[in-house]
Design an enzyme around this catalytic site. Structure first.
Site, PDB file in Angstrom:
ATOM      1  CG  HIS A 341      -1.163  -2.588   2.397  1.00 51.19           C
ATOM      2  ND1 HIS A 341      -1.432  -1.380   1.807  1.00 51.19           N
ATOM      3  CD2 HIS A 341      -0.743  -3.410   1.397  1.00 51.19           C
ATOM      4  CE1 HIS A 341      -1.192  -1.458   0.502  1.00 51.19           C
ATOM      5  NE2 HIS A 341      -0.767  -2.675   0.236  1.00 51.19           N
ATOM      6  CG  HIS A 356      -4.035  -8.465  -1.512  1.00 49.08           C
ATOM      7  ND1 HIS A 356      -4.296  -8.323  -2.855  1.00 49.08           N
ATOM      8  CD2 HIS A 356      -3.151  -7.483  -1.213  1.00 49.08           C
ATOM      9  CE1 HIS A 356      -3.598  -7.323  -3.348  1.00 49.08           C
ATOM     10  NE2 HIS A 356      -2.893  -6.793  -2.366  1.00 49.08           N
ATOM     11  CE  LYS A 399      -6.275  -4.323  -5.072  1.00 46.14           C
ATOM     12  NZ  LYS A 399      -5.071  -3.798  -4.403  1.00 46.14           N
TER      13      LYS A 399
END
Length: 467
Positions: A341, A356, A399
């Site tokens: 994730h 990220h 995003k």
């Protein structure tokens, strides 16, 4: 990094809950979610515009006009976090208004967060109340003081372990046995303070010799937009974000081991991950390489001193479980993990979640799979690692706001996210890097556990830094 675009310096965000800062003017964008299938399933498109400033770019507002409002970089409308007693929201996946029990459309965490009586308000002299409703500690049961002695008062907790809980009659049942004069993990001397977090993060920052040098990366941030425009899905940057990256970085052992992990996952949730012997060996190889670095040795030494781990093998085993252990965000068993994730990225319900990591971004942009749209924040650091909060499309999936370190080594990010998950799971973790404050938010996966009730990492990301 305060690089300039057409002579315009970049903005610096206010801290979460900064002194005098307004609360809640920006959309609250935390990756905690509470849908039917998973606690953390997607990030919301909802990002309200900040009322105090047209844009987070220096040069468009004067220094005296620079906002002090809170800006949170991630979010959702699938949880009641910060939404209790709000009016019906037809754009939300689930509701938190007082009539949602009647209509049967409450979020899964409504009972926990909104249907409990408020604890008595403590006097102004009491410790500062945490802003975010906590996901329970990796080490603590909801009604226990284990690992919580003398922690700050938090109105969301079922019971308390601070010095004044006796006065208010809301101590946990094991407060006396765990928080008295006895030693052990839960003794007050083992509580990790904000000052200790800031100190160890500065040490980790100082020893990261594998980070990119200024000449290793040429970044082209281009257009900075106000937060109110992040929902527009408009590509305002015709050029790539990364003009140049010295790929010799990727031959360093920790980078090479990290990159091998990125393509081991299916990005769509709801499809079980199939990890064979090679993929599991790559996880062990990555952990082995980062544990050789000064960054991870600093982290382990700190946590060992804090009585969190008694040996390095115990620490590494816990890292492997919390980051690489599989759990289910969707309908299939074992379709996600914290590492997938946060670092590799996922897609759920047509939206990008997580993702990220700057190395992943660069490699996907190089392949033509990532299209950089804009950014709302570029950090104050004049060397790497830096922080960027950006908008982008990943193979057609959007995003809205994704925060990431830029130019950091894999072990640096892994260390800071792990530190914050262990010390402040479910809460804002206040660090210091090169003299600049920075906050990280983590959340634990509450639906399944490993070991003796320990939690997997659901997500970890940067939420703010300050001037």
């Amino acid at each position: 990094m305060q690089a300039t675009t057409a002579g315009v310096a970049q903005p610096v965000l206010s801290p979460l809950g900064g002194d005098g800062g307004s609360q809640g003017t920006g959309g609250e964008l935390a990756e905690l979610s509470s849908g039917d299938q998973a606690l953390v399933s997607q990030e919301s498109e909802a990002l309200s515009s900040l009322l105090t400033a047209p844009c987070w770019c220096f040069g468009q507002t004067s220094t005296s006009q620079r906002p002090t409002a809170v800006l949170r970089l991630e979010g959702n409308l699938e949880s009641c976090a910060s939404r209790c007693a709000e009016k019906f929201d037809r754009d939300a996946v689930c509701q938190c208004d007082r009539r949602c029990p009647v209509h049967g459309d409450c979020c899964d965490d409504y009972e926990q967060l909104c249907a409990v009586e408020e604890d008595p308000a403590e006097p102004a002299s009491s410790p500062e109340v945490e802003e975010e409703p906590p996901t329970r500690s990796l080490y603590a049961a909801p009604s226990s003081c284990r690992g919580r002695c003398r922690e700050a008062f938090d109105r969301h907790d079922a019971c308390h372990c601070n010095d004044r809980c006796r006065e208010f009659g809301n101590c946990c049942v094991d407060f006396e046995s765990l928080c008295g004069e006895q030693g052990g993990f839960s003794h007050s001397s083992d509580t990790i303070t904000k000052e200790e977090l800031q100190s160890i993060s500065e040490k980790i920052y100082a020893v990261d010799t594998n980070k990119a040098r200024k000449e290793d990366i040429i970044l082209n941030p281009q257009n900075c937009i106000p937060p109110s425009e992040t929902r527009d899905r408009v590509d305002r940057c015709p050029e790539l974000l990364f003009t140049y990256v010295n790929e010799k970085l990727f031959s360093k052992p920790t980078y090479a081991a990290f990159i091998k992990l990125l393509n081991n996952y299916q990005r769509a949730t709801g499809h079980s991950e199939r990890l064979g012997a090679q993929e599991l060996a790559e996880q062990d190889a990555f952990l082995g390489e980062i544990m050789k670095t000064a960054v991870m040795k600093e982290l382990y030494g700190f946590l060992h001193h804090q009585n969190r781990y008694s040996s390095e093998p115990e620490f590494v085993d816990d890292l492997k479980n919390m980051w690489f252990g599989l759990y289910s965000r969707g309908s299939e068993q074992g379709d996600s993990s914290g590492f997938e994730h946060v670092f590799s990225g996922e897609v759920k319900k047509g939206k990008v979640t997580g993702f990220h990591n700057w190395i992943r971004f660069y490699l996907q942009e190089k392949e033509g799979l990532v299209d950089y749209y804009s950014h709302i924040y570029d950090g104050p650091w004049d060397s790497y690692p830096d922080v960027l909060a950006m908008q982008f499309s990943w193979d057609g999936y959007y995003k809205e706001v994704g925060s990431a370190f830029i130019g950091s080594s894999p072990e640096f990010e892994f260390a800071l996210y792990s530190l914050c998950f262990i010390a402040r799971p479910g809460r804002t973790c206040q660090l210091s890097l090169g003299g600049y404050p920075l906050s990280i938010q983590t959340y634990a996966w509450d639906k399944t556990t490993y070991g003796n009730g320990r939690k997997y990492i659901a997500t970890a990301y940067i939420v703010s830094s300050t001037q």
